[in-house]
Scaffold this active site. Structure first.
Site, PDB file in Angstrom:
ATOM      1  N   HIS A  22      31.722  25.369  38.934  1.00 43.78           N
ATOM      2  CA  HIS A  22      31.359  26.764  38.675  1.00 43.78           C
ATOM      3  C   HIS A  22      31.777  27.672  39.826  1.00 43.78           C
ATOM      4  CE1 HIS A  22      27.554  27.187  41.052  1.00 43.78           C
ATOM      5  NE2 HIS A  22      27.624  28.458  40.717  1.00 43.78           N
ATOM      6  N   PHE A  70      30.661  25.907  49.803  1.00 46.26           N
ATOM      7  CA  PHE A  70      29.473  25.377  50.457  1.00 46.26           C
ATOM      8  C   PHE A  70      28.327  25.276  49.461  1.00 46.26           C
ATOM      9  CE2 PHE A  70      31.955  26.651  54.037  1.00 46.26           C
ATOM     10  CZ  PHE A  70      31.548  25.840  55.089  1.00 46.26           C
ATOM     11  N   SER A 123      23.064  27.585  44.595  1.00 47.48           N
ATOM     12  CA  SER A 123      23.570  26.207  44.673  1.00 47.48           C
ATOM     13  C   SER A 123      24.914  26.160  45.382  1.00 47.48           C
ATOM     14  CB  SER A 123      23.672  25.588  43.282  1.00 47.48           C
ATOM     15  OG  SER A 123      24.472  26.363  42.424  1.00 47.48           O
ATOM     16  N   GLU A 124      25.730  27.218  45.251  1.00 50.02           N
ATOM     17  CA  GLU A 124      26.990  27.277  45.983  1.00 50.02           C
ATOM     18  C   GLU A 124      27.341  28.702  46.405  1.00 50.02           C
ATOM     19  OE1 GLU A 124      27.614  23.297  43.999  1.00 50.02           O
ATOM     20  OE2 GLU A 124      27.343  25.240  43.055  1.00 50.02           O
ATOM     21  N   CYS A 125      28.106  28.738  47.479  1.00 50.78           N
ATOM     22  CA  CYS A 125      28.642  29.991  48.015  1.00 50.78           C
ATOM     23  C   CYS A 125      30.073  29.703  48.443  1.00 50.78           C
ATOM     24  CB  CYS A 125      27.800  30.450  49.209  1.00 50.78           C
ATOM     25  SG  CYS A 125      28.369  31.955  50.032  1.00 50.78           S
TER      26      CYS A 125
END
Length: 284
Positions: A76, A65, A45-47
């Site tokens: 998170h 992102f 979901s995110e990086c």
């Protein structure tokens, strides 16, 4: 170029039961297109990508992102990036507090003596009532009757959430949303009070977060710090909660997300356990 990398599990007492985030440390010099390409490749979901700060008031700067889209803030990834930075040898200017720079501004992160990390909830960029026509579409996406929506509020603190309050946790857990008839960008956070007490230290709210990037398929985020931060502000302001409390998320996905909400210094703090589960280098 080889760059240090960590994958961190966030918001769970047990590793692999929270929400993972990929963190590339020492990301200076990487082109934006390569940032997006790597973020999409991780399929999380995110990086995040850690860079030198642009202000002496921050310990590091981070770009966040969600697949191809860059976010001003996300919860998170904030805690996961802080844990990765500490694990890689980062030393905060103050021993009990990290200051993260992101597009939303400077975000303080407290380091408790037991290792719990908590970020200071950023101010919402959009709040207030939801337009009735848009709310009707959100209800249709969620597959609930408009009359089953107890309340609705914009909970946008950089991630775009619209908040939907349902009657209880069972209503939240039973959702089967679909955007098949409503293509577009959706960022929907759903909250319901837990009706059956699980003890004085048990969760008091159940949350779920659904998002899409213009496709007809919704994705669910396992545990969402930005949503919990804005939801806490909403629940506290309307007298539906008192701090400290614990929120639960990820139940339907087999996760055990626990988010610790507290108030101090006139701020709402959003905390969670974090653990590094993958450590190494990536060629980027």
């Amino acid at each position: 170029m080889r760059r240090p990398f960590r994958q961190v599990d966030v918001f769970s007492e047990t590793a692999y039961r929270g929400n993972p985030v990929a963190v590339v440390l020492d990301a200076e010099g990487i082109e934006d297109e390569d940032l997006r390409r790597f973020s999409v490749w991780t399929n999380l979901s995110e990086c995040t990508f850690v860079l030198p700060p642009t202000t002496p008031d921050a310990d590091y700067r981070v770009r966040i992102f969600s697949l191809e889209a860059e976010l001003a803030f996300a919860g998170h990834p904030t805690l996961g990036t802080a844990r990765a930075w500490l694990d890689a040898g980062g030393t905060p200017t103050k021993p009990d507090r990290i200051v993260q720079e992101c597009r939303a501004g400077l975000v303080p992160i407290r380091i408790a003596s037991d290792g719990l990390l908590s970020f200071s909830a950023p101010a919402r960029t959009r709040a207030g009532a939801v337009d009735p026509d848009y709310l009707a579409e959100v209800a249709a996406v969620l597959g609930v009757d408009r009359n089953d929506v107890v309340d609705a509020e914009w909970l946008d603190n950089g991630a775009g959430w619209v908040g939907i309050l349902l009657g209880d946790d069972e209503a939240v857990l039973n959702l089967a949303p679909s955007a098949a008839s409503y293509p577009g960008q959706w960022d929907i956070g759903v909250i319901g009070p837990v009706r059956r007490a699980t003890g004085p230290d048990g969760p008091v709210f159940e949350l779920r977060a659904f998002f899409s990037d213009g496709e007809r398929t919704l994705r669910e985020d396992p545990v969402t710090g930005s949503l919990n931060a804005a939801a806490a502000e909403w629940m506290l302001a309307t007298g539906r909660a008192a701090t400290p409390y614990i929120a639960r998320q990820g139940t339907t996905m087999g996760r055990e997300g626990r988010v610790y909400i507290s108030e101090d210094d006139g701020r709402i703090w959003v905390g969670g356990r974090t653990s590094v589960v993958i450590s190494g280098d990536v060629d980027l």
